[in-house]
Design a protein around this motif. Structure first.
Motif, PDB file in Angstrom:
ATOM      1  N   VAL A 215      11.929   7.490  60.606  1.00 31.13           N
ATOM      2  CA  VAL A 215      12.399   8.441  61.686  1.00 31.13           C
ATOM      3  C   VAL A 215      13.054   8.761  60.443  1.00 31.13           C
TER       4      VAL A 215
ATOM      5  N   ARG B 236      20.212  12.430  63.455  1.00 30.93           N
ATOM      6  CA  ARG B 236      20.795  13.322  64.671  1.00 30.93           C
ATOM      7  C   ARG B 236      22.144  13.846  63.864  1.00 30.93           C
TER       8      ARG B 236
ATOM      9  N   GLY C 174      11.829   3.507  63.212  1.00 31.74           N
ATOM     10  CA  GLY C 174      13.228   3.137  62.294  1.00 31.74           C
ATOM     11  C   GLY C 174      13.147   3.547  61.109  1.00 31.74           C
TER      12      GLY C 174
ATOM     13  N   LEU D 105      14.535  14.004  68.034  1.00 33.05           N
ATOM     14  CA  LEU D 105      14.039  12.496  67.608  1.00 33.05           C
ATOM     15  C   LEU D 105      12.915  12.217  68.736  1.00 33.05           C
TER      16      LEU D 105
ATOM     17  N   ALA E 268      18.445   7.355  62.960  1.00 31.60           N
ATOM     18  CA  ALA E 268      18.490   7.507  64.061  1.00 31.60           C
ATOM     19  C   ALA E 268      19.923   7.928  63.418  1.00 31.60           C
TER      20      ALA E 268
ATOM     21  N   LEU F 279      23.254   8.099  69.510  1.00 35.31           N
ATOM     22  CA  LEU F 279      21.548   8.220  69.986  1.00 35.31           C
ATOM     23  C   LEU F 279      21.842   8.633  71.745  1.00 35.31           C
TER      24      LEU F 279
END
Length: 306
Positions: free
Chosen positions: A206, A296, A203, A151, A292, A49
């Motif tokens: 995402v 990504r 979390g 994000l 995350a 991140l």
């Protein structure tokens, strides 16, 4: 103004700043400042991140959250009342069918307040998971037209949940005072509990947001799954003592269980269950890290697959 066609004097270089009549050099124009250059490069493999990049786009995060709040309550009859309608309606159903008919309220003083406190926390958790999971697909045009950390989109949905949580917590405080319940020192733990609720729900949201972009089946399962998750969180409608020691040991692996329980204990007082809070917080942080990292990894393909 007099315009002169005289040639520049000897020794002067063409392009030098002009001189006034008295021979005093005119002030030079300020140097041109080049805009910052952003180089977009594809990332391979798992990427960590980038907190600096998120901080650089903090204003976008704020305005996306503000936009979501305005859209949520625009042209509504009840307005802010929708923030408390869902936990109030669920409280009424649980208090009537589980409390009165099924006898779940046995040994619990002020069962409606007990359920409402849990529903305030669960509503924040469940709504954040749902809105964050659908946020990337809902902002398709924004994702495909300009560059910014993707994000930011699911993280901005936490702001709407916090806004609703503050309003519902105000009603919870009024109800607690009407029942004569005064919280103790544990109320100081509420900011920490809310923070962990936000981390855990964001979390999960995402992770689901990244999955929904590539597999739309998750979008249709989401609502049903969140409803099942609510009933699989017995701290909403049952006291911890009624679950038995084995259940109390393993149920905190459900992050919503320990965090909802901790929210109620912090808001209404009582013995704080540090074990349940610690385990559920740890699982919530794990969800945030995994979500995350996966987000990504696949975000570079969002514009092509969305």
């Amino acid at each position: 103004m007099v315009v002169s066609d005289a040639q520049p004097e000897a020794g002067t270089v063409r392009g030098d700043p002009p001189q006034s009549v008295e021979g005093v050099r005119a002030p030079a124009s300020p140097p041109e400042i080049e805009p910052p250059l952003t180089v977009l490069e594809p990332q391979s493999g798992w990427a960590l991140l980038d907190l600096k990049e998120l901080w650089r786009y903090r204003e976008l995060l704020f305005f996306l959250a503000l936009r979501d709040v305005k859209v949520r309550y625009k042209q509504t009859v009840l307005g802010l009342g929708w923030a408390v309608a869902q936990p109030l309606a669920t409280m009424a159903v649980f208090a009537l069918f589980l409390g009165k008919m099924a006898g779940a309220s046995a040994g619990i003083e002020h069962y409606p307040l007990f359920v409402f406190a849990g529903m305030v926390a669960w509503t924040f958790f469940g709504n954040t998971v749902t809105t964050a999971a659908n946020s990337v697909v809902a902002n398709e045009r924004l994702v495909t037209k300009i560059y910014f950390p993707r994000l930011v989109i699911p993280l901005s949905t936490v702001g709407v949940g916090v806004f609703d949580l503050v309003i519902a917590s105000g009603l919870l405080a009024v109800m607690a005072l009407s029942f004569g319940v005064v919280p103790g020192w544990s109320v100081l733990l509420l900011p920490l509990v809310v923070l962990m609720l936000g981390v855990a729900s964001a979390g999960v949201g995402v992770l689901l947001a990244a999955l929904i972009v590539s597999q739309r089946d998750f979008k249709y399962v989401l609502t049903f799954g969140v409803q099942l998750w609510m009933f699989a969180t017995p701290s909403l409608y049952l006291p911890a003592d009624a679950l038995g020691p084995t259940a109390q040991t393993y149920l905190p692996l459900n992050p919503a269980y320990g965090l909802v329980l901790a929210f109620r204990q912090a808001a209404l007082g009582g013995t704080f269950d540090w074990y349940a809070f610690g385990v559920s917080s740890g699982v919530g942080v794990l969800f945030a890290i995994v979500g995350a990292l996966y987000f990504r990894r696949v975000e570079r393909s969002f514009a092509d697959t969305i």
